[in-house]
Design a protein around this motif. Structure first.
Motif, mmCIF file in Angstrom:
data_model
loop_
_atom_site.group_PDB
_atom_site.id
_atom_site.type_symbol
_atom_site.label_atom_id
_atom_site.label_comp_id
_atom_site.label_asym_id
_atom_site.label_seq_id
_atom_site.Cartn_x
_atom_site.Cartn_y
_atom_site.Cartn_z
ATOM 1 N N LYS A 112 9.918 6.013 4.151
ATOM 2 C CA LYS A 112 8.576 6.480 4.466
ATOM 3 C C LYS A 112 7.644 6.389 3.260
ATOM 4 O O LYS A 112 6.547 6.938 3.272
ATOM 5 N N ASN A 169 4.978 4.821 0.566
ATOM 6 C CA ASN A 169 3.889 3.837 0.558
ATOM 7 C C ASN A 169 4.287 2.736 -0.423
ATOM 8 O O ASN A 169 4.439 2.985 -1.622
ATOM 9 N N GLU A 186 0.554 -0.791 -3.813
ATOM 10 C CA GLU A 186 -0.230 -0.205 -4.896
ATOM 11 C C GLU A 186 -1.509 -1.014 -5.104
ATOM 12 O O GLU A 186 -1.544 -2.220 -4.857
ATOM 13 N N ASP A 237 -7.941 -0.949 4.335
ATOM 14 C CA ASP A 237 -7.248 -0.291 5.448
ATOM 15 C C ASP A 237 -7.485 -1.025 6.761
ATOM 16 O O ASP A 237 -6.575 -1.105 7.611
ATOM 17 N N ARG A 276 2.702 4.061 8.319
ATOM 18 C CA ARG A 276 3.019 5.073 7.314
ATOM 19 C C ARG A 276 3.479 4.423 6.019
ATOM 20 O O ARG A 276 3.093 4.831 4.925
ATOM 21 N N ARG A 277 4.306 3.404 6.136
ATOM 22 C CA ARG A 277 4.772 2.698 4.937
ATOM 23 C C ARG A 277 3.627 1.924 4.278
ATOM 24 O O ARG A 277 3.645 1.686 3.068
ATOM 25 N N LEU A 278 2.614 1.547 5.080
ATOM 26 C CA LEU A 278 1.450 0.857 4.523
ATOM 27 C C LEU A 278 0.434 1.816 3.916
ATOM 28 O O LEU A 278 -0.537 1.389 3.297
ATOM 29 N N GLY A 279 0.645 3.125 4.111
ATOM 30 C CA GLY A 279 -0.249 4.111 3.518
ATOM 31 C C GLY A 279 -1.512 4.359 4.305
ATOM 32 O O GLY A 279 -2.472 4.932 3.778
ATOM 33 N N ARG A 287 5.241 12.556 6.689
ATOM 34 C CA ARG A 287 6.445 12.108 6.006
ATOM 35 C C ARG A 287 7.713 12.451 6.791
ATOM 36 O O ARG A 287 8.808 12.205 6.343
ATOM 37 N N CYS A 290 6.830 7.207 12.892
ATOM 38 C CA CYS A 290 5.373 7.127 12.930
ATOM 39 C C CYS A 290 4.881 7.012 14.373
ATOM 40 O O CYS A 290 5.649 6.686 15.286
ATOM 41 N N CYS A 332 10.547 3.327 9.793
ATOM 42 C CA CYS A 332 10.408 4.764 9.582
ATOM 43 C C CYS A 332 11.436 5.563 10.372
ATOM 44 O O CYS A 332 11.663 6.752 10.101
#
Length: 469
Positions: free
Chosen positions: A299, A301, A304, A330, A345-348, A353, A357, A369
């Motif tokens: 889970k 992100n 960066e 986004d 969720r993994r992409l932020g 958490r 998702c 996830c």
């Protein structure tokens, strides 16, 4: 004959193109009454300043020739009498009119006259011709000029042209053309006469100033004069342009050798000065790319942000995209998540958490996830999805030189570019190698997009000269 009864055919030679800053070096006036030349008058005049070398070569009038000539103040009464109660006639007339008007104003005298421009008259009478400069008119009608680019020689040509026009057209046709040629152009009310007409019709950048030395607006064009005049066309001005026009007190310009030079110069100057009325090209410090970070946490992100503005593209590694705002990034990530069943969720782009998702519950996420796929598989798919969204690959092996040359001005420029970074512009090709040795690589997203559009054209790519290292 439908010509005005009294004409003053005028030509000036000057130290430059700016009617406020530059000065007159020679004046010629032909006084015409009822179609006859009643007086011919000309004189050199001491401008009180150095005549630039390019102007001396162009006109043949040197500093030595005007050293003992009278200043304008000593000639003012004679010039005033010749122009009195007559239509002021000149080629690109507002230029000459502006110089004389400003010369009289410096003496505290207010000069005003109706103005007839022979460029506009030629366009109105001969719309089938594309060129209406004095050389084109001389060639078209076989006119004689004893001294081109000297005041009396050029004034004689103008009168020959007007006499031929008067003899060649019916009175009503000529009258309509003269009315059109005497129409006063739209201009900011606070701008001195002749400034716009003195601008070159060549590539470059122009600056609008108000009461101080901070530009109100910076623009570019392949034809500076035509573009600036179009700003003030009454039928084109909207509320914002009308407000800007009311603030303008001064116009300056900087010529370039071509369109690319104008585009690059404008982009750099707008970012430096941040003019009030420029909405585009303002510097944005927050442009960033994205990099996939390896993580075994399901889970986490894994993206960066990598700052791109002013960074060296040669040092980038696995950076995707170029974004001005988080919202812009986004939006792309949401699109990719939907297309490739990636985990928001993994992409932020989705908070939380615990648990799977929302996209997984709607069968739009492959389930990293929820432990339904490995983080390695998800992130490999993410990298593949981002691969086509990054900065375009640089098409050449190293730095390039893009030459430009303006045949009308004789100006040449050589633009040094590498990895989408604009490094320098030099006046000679020999200086390019030296410029490269000290060049600073600093990525700018506006320059990048400008160059991408420029090199999309085959003709522009074919003009590139790669630089061997």
């Amino acid at each position: 004959m439908a010509l005005p009864q009294r004409l003053a055919v005028v030509d000036l030679e000057t130290t430059g193109a700016h009617p406020v800053r530059d000065r007159i070096t020679e004046i010629a006036v032909l006084r015409i009454e009822d179609g006859e030349v009643v007086e011919r008058w000309s004189s050199l005049t001491n401008p009180g300043v150095h005549i630039p070398g390019t102007i001396q070569n162009f006109t043949g009038i040197t500093d030595a020739m005007v050293a003992d000539a009278p200043p304008f103040e000593a000639l003012a009464d004679a010039v005033w009498a010749l122009l009195d109660d007559a239509v002021f006639v000149a080629h690109n007339a507002r230029f000459d009119y502006g110089f004389l008007k400003n010369a009289f104003e410096r003496m505290g005298r207010q000069f005003d006259a109706p103005v007839l421009c022979t460029v506009k008259l030629s366009r109105a009478l001969y719309p089938g011709h594309h060129r209406h400069g004095l050389d084109a008119i001389i060639e078209r009608f076989g006119l004689s000029c004893e001294a081109r680019h000297r005041a009396m020689g050029d004034a004689d040509v103008l009168w020959q042209f007007m006499a031929q026009a008067a003899a060649g057209f019916p009175d009503d046709t000529l009258e309509r053309a003269i009315d059109k040629a005497m129409k006063r152009p739209s201009r900011p009310p606070g701008l001195p006469e002749g400034v716009l007409e003195g601008m070159p019709d060549s590539p470059g950048v122009y600056f609008f100033y108000g009461e101080n030395d901070l530009p109100l607006y910076i623009g570019k064009s392949k034809r500076i004069r035509a573009r600036v005049m179009s700003h003030f066309a009454a039928d084109r001005m909207n509320g914002k342009e009308a407000e800007m026009a009311r603030q303008i007190r001064r116009v300056e310009w900087e010529q370039t050798a071509g369109e690319l030079g104008a585009l690059l110069l404008e982009a750099c100057l707008v970012k430096h000065h941040k003019p009030l009325h420029n909405r585009m090209l303002r510097k944005n410090e927050d442009v960033f790319g994205l990099r996939v970070v390896t993580s075994n946490k399901r889970k986490a992100n894994v993206l960066e942000r990598v700052p791109l503005t002013d960074s060296d593209p040669r040092e980038w590694s696995d950076v995707f995209g170029a974004f001005r705002t988080k919202k812009e990034a986004d939006n792309l990530l949401r699109e990719l998540a939907l297309l490739y069943k990636l985990c928001p969720r993994r992409l932020g782009i989705e908070p939380g958490r615990t648990g799977a998702c929302m996209a997984y519950q709607m069968k739009r996420c492959a389930g990293v996830c929820a432990g339904k796929e490995s983080t390695e598989d998800h992130d490999a798919r993410l990298s593949a999805a981002l691969a086509g969204k990054g900065i375009k690959p640089w098409p050449w092996d190293g730095p390039i030189c893009v030459p430009e040359h303006d045949e009308n001005t004789g100006r040449s420029e050589f633009h040094l570019i590498d990895r989408w970074c604009y490094l320098a512009t030099e006046r000679t090709e020999a200086d390019v190698a030296d410029a490269l040795s000290g060049a600073r690589y600093a990525f700018d997203i506006d320059i990048y997009r400008l160059l991408v559009r420029w090199f999309d054209a085959l003709a522009h790519r074919q003009n590139v000269a790669p630089i061997a290292l």
